[in-house]
Design a protein around this motif. Structure first.
Motif, short mmCIF file in Angstrom:
data_model
loop_
_atom_site.label_atom_id
_atom_site.label_comp_id
_atom_site.label_asym_id
_atom_site.label_seq_id
_atom_site.Cartn_x
_atom_site.Cartn_y
_atom_site.Cartn_z
N ASP A 106 -13.65 -7.32 -7.78
CA ASP A 106 -13.22 -8.60 -8.35
C ASP A 106 -12.60 -8.49 -9.74
OD1 ASP A 106 -14.08 -10.04 -6.10
OD2 ASP A 106 -16.13 -10.10 -6.86
N SER A 107 -12.16 -7.32 -10.13
CA SER A 107 -11.44 -7.15 -11.39
C SER A 107 -10.08 -6.51 -11.12
CB SER A 107 -12.23 -6.26 -12.36
OG SER A 107 -13.41 -6.90 -12.79
N GLN A 108 -9.06 -6.99 -11.82
CA GLN A 108 -7.71 -6.46 -11.62
C GLN A 108 -7.49 -5.26 -12.53
OE1 GLN A 108 -5.77 -7.89 -9.24
NE2 GLN A 108 -4.33 -6.19 -9.49
N TYR A 109 -7.32 -4.09 -11.92
CA TYR A 109 -7.17 -2.86 -12.69
C TYR A 109 -5.75 -2.30 -12.69
CZ TYR A 109 -12.21 -2.29 -13.34
OH TYR A 109 -13.52 -2.46 -13.73
N LEU A 110 -4.91 -2.74 -11.76
CA LEU A 110 -3.56 -2.19 -11.68
C LEU A 110 -2.51 -3.28 -11.80
CD1 LEU A 110 -3.73 0.42 -8.76
CD2 LEU A 110 -3.91 0.85 -11.22
N MET A 111 -1.46 -2.96 -12.57
CA MET A 111 -0.26 -3.78 -12.56
C MET A 111 0.65 -3.19 -11.49
SD MET A 111 1.45 -6.31 -13.89
CE MET A 111 0.81 -6.59 -15.55
N PRO A 112 0.83 -3.86 -10.35
CA PRO A 112 1.64 -3.29 -9.28
C PRO A 112 3.11 -3.18 -9.69
CG PRO A 112 0.99 -5.54 -8.75
CD PRO A 112 0.27 -5.18 -10.00
N VAL A 113 3.76 -2.12 -9.21
CA VAL A 113 5.17 -1.89 -9.53
C VAL A 113 6.02 -2.01 -8.26
CG1 VAL A 113 6.85 -0.31 -10.53
CG2 VAL A 113 4.51 -0.37 -11.44
N TYR A 114 5.69 -1.22 -7.23
CA TYR A 114 6.39 -1.30 -5.96
C TYR A 114 5.46 -0.83 -4.85
CZ TYR A 114 7.29 3.77 -6.39
OH TYR A 114 7.16 5.12 -6.53
N PHE A 115 5.86 -1.03 -3.60
CA PHE A 115 4.98 -0.69 -2.48
C PHE A 115 5.79 -0.12 -1.33
CE2 PHE A 115 6.49 -4.92 -1.52
CZ PHE A 115 6.63 -4.93 -0.14
N GLU A 116 5.10 0.40 -0.34
CA GLU A 116 5.76 0.91 0.86
C GLU A 116 4.90 0.62 2.08
OE1 GLU A 116 6.14 4.93 -0.41
OE2 GLU A 116 4.16 5.51 0.31
N THR A 117 5.54 0.50 3.22
CA THR A 117 4.85 0.33 4.49
C THR A 117 5.58 1.13 5.56
OG1 THR A 117 6.17 -1.56 5.23
CG2 THR A 117 4.22 -2.05 3.89
N LEU A 118 4.91 1.34 6.68
CA LEU A 118 5.58 1.97 7.82
C LEU A 118 6.60 1.00 8.41
CD1 LEU A 118 2.58 3.71 9.63
CD2 LEU A 118 4.48 4.85 8.45
N LEU A 119 7.64 1.58 9.00
CA LEU A 119 8.72 0.80 9.60
C LEU A 119 9.10 1.37 10.96
CD1 LEU A 119 10.93 0.83 6.39
CD2 LEU A 119 9.75 -1.21 7.26
N PHE A 120 9.75 0.56 11.76
CA PHE A 120 10.34 1.02 13.02
C PHE A 120 11.80 1.33 12.71
CE2 PHE A 120 12.46 0.55 17.09
CZ PHE A 120 11.56 1.10 18.00
N ILE A 121 12.15 2.61 12.73
CA ILE A 121 13.51 3.05 12.41
C ILE A 121 14.16 3.54 13.70
CG2 ILE A 121 14.90 4.56 10.94
CD1 ILE A 121 12.32 4.86 9.17
N TYR A 122 15.32 3.03 14.04
CA TYR A 122 15.93 3.41 15.32
C TYR A 122 17.41 3.80 15.15
CZ TYR A 122 17.76 -1.41 15.39
OH TYR A 122 18.39 -2.60 15.08
#
Length: 412
Positions: free
Chosen positions: A138-154
């Motif tokens: 319940d405490s905020q420790y990180l200032m988020p900058v960017y993120f990534e996720t899996l993708l379907f690449i075809y």
């Protein structure tokens, strides 16, 4: 008398000179201390291009405040923070790293919540998923900058027709377009890697580990997901990272489930590719695939939150600026954590970033509790036993659930 006067003159001159010297030394010390307080050292192990962009932008933005930001790359960052996280002289002031190590650093006692330095309004525009990733107990420790996720690449030149929106339709397409004897595949995935199977596990309502640090390998929903993933695995080559990537780049596979880290290689192979969010695929239970997400964020060491609070506050405010997210998206293909960055036309029209933005609404941040580190091994051993060795799921899951529970208990 003349000799006495000369002696007195020399003595007074010496006192005056000594006093000036002391004042000069004191001034230099104060100046040096001020410079030290206005120099922010950030340890990282990230991409050089991304880091250079951030360093340049932060130093340009903070030059009028006399603040200098220095990013320092560290091999084995986790071990380095274990050694120097509390060391004000030799350690960092901030660090930038994937969020899943957060719990370990907090439990070590080296981090301060960012709310010790900035007001919550500073990060109010961040995507909720990215904030959750940087929150621990319940405490905020990180200032988020960017993120990534899996993708379907075809591969648009190999895929026939529209990409289906239901996993059962996808499976039907795989059955009719896969020839294992010829070594050609409709879709390849690292089918026995926990991160790549997580979209099925989470989508079925299962879990690898919960917030109370309980292993979920034997959960009925987890088992259902593993069994469901198995039929896809049988049509996805051996599931090895190098194998599946080579198959896709060599045009032996029409599609691959992977992250943004694959795109540079795909471009080099001159593949005419398209991207679909995993949240666009519906499972038989009506839920979508729910991948994990990894979030890169900035954390603050306790000593810096106290001794350099003003400078750290200004650095964090600049990191939270949506313009930084826009520049990272445009130059490095990063999906910004700040929602306002997506108001920029160049960010919104980027196919890969737009897909990750959609996925962020349903993605789960990888668990950031320390016990997650010991769950990868048992989970992937279970997946390999089922997908590669053909072991009975109900028998194998008993073995690896026990191993997971033992590994978690050993951390206490």
């Amino acid at each position: 008398m003349k000799k006495m006067a000369m002696v007195l003159f020399i003595a007074v001159a010496a006192l005056v000179f000594t006093g000036c010297s002391k004042n000069t030394d004191s001034g230099a010390a104060k100046q040096g201390n001020k410079e030290s307080l206005n120099t922010i050292r950030i340890w990282h192990d990230g991409d050089k291009g991304i880091i250079q962009l951030m360093e340049n932008r932060l130093n340009d933005a903070l030059s009028d405040d006399g603040i200098t930001v220095k990013f320092e790359q560290k091999t084995g960052l986790t071990d380095q923070i274990k050694l120097y996280g509390s060391d004000e002289v030799n350690g960092p002031d901030l660090y930038m790293y994937a969020h899943d190590s957060l719990g370990m650093f907090v439990e070590m006692g080296v981090l301060a919540p960012i709310t010790d330095v900035v007001d919550k309004t500073v990060y109010a525009d961040m995507l909720p998923m990215t904030l959750k990733a940087g929150n621990y107990k319940d405490s905020q420790y990180l200032m988020p900058v960017y993120f990534e996720t899996l993708l379907f690449i075809y591969n648009k030149d190999l895929w026939e027709g529209e990409v289906p929106s239901a996993t059962e339709e996808l499976y039907s397409y795989m059955k009719s377009h896969t020839d294992t004897a010829a070594g050609t595949y409709a879709l390849v995935n690292q089918h026995s890697t926990a991160y790549n199977v997580a979209p099925f596990i989470n989508g079925f309502g299962g879990y690898i580990i919960d917030e109370q640090a309980r292993s979920g390998l034997s959960d009925e929903k987890t088992k259902e997901a593993i069994e469901y993933n198995k039929k896809f695995a049988q049509l996805e080559a051996d599931g090895d990272y190098n194998t599946v990537n080579a198959l896709f780049k060599d045009r032996k596979a029409a599609a691959i489930i992977g992250g943004p880290w694959l795109i540079s290689g795909v471009k080099e192979a001159k593949i005419n590719y398209g991207i679909k969010s995993l949240c666009d695929f519906t499972l038989p239970n009506g839920n979508t695939l729910v991948p994990y997400s990894g979030v890169q964020g900035i954390g603050v060491m306790k000593h810096a939150a106290e001794s350099k609070k003003e400078a750290v506050e200004k650095v964090l405010k600049e990191i939270a600026d949506p313009q930084l997210g826009i520049e990272l998206a445009e130059n490095s293909g990063c999906a910004p954590a700040n929602q306002k960055s997506y108001n920029d036309a160049s960010v919104a029209k980027d196919e890969m970033i737009a897909a990750m933005r959609r996925t962020a609404d349903i993605a789960q941040p990888m668990p950031n509790i320390p016990q997650m580190s010991v769950m990868w091994g048992p989970t992937e051993s279970l997946l390999a036993a089922v997908n590669k060795s053909g072991e009975d799921l109900n028998i194998a899951v008993y073995e690896y659930q026990k191993k997971a529970e033992t590994a978690i208990a050993d951390m206490q």
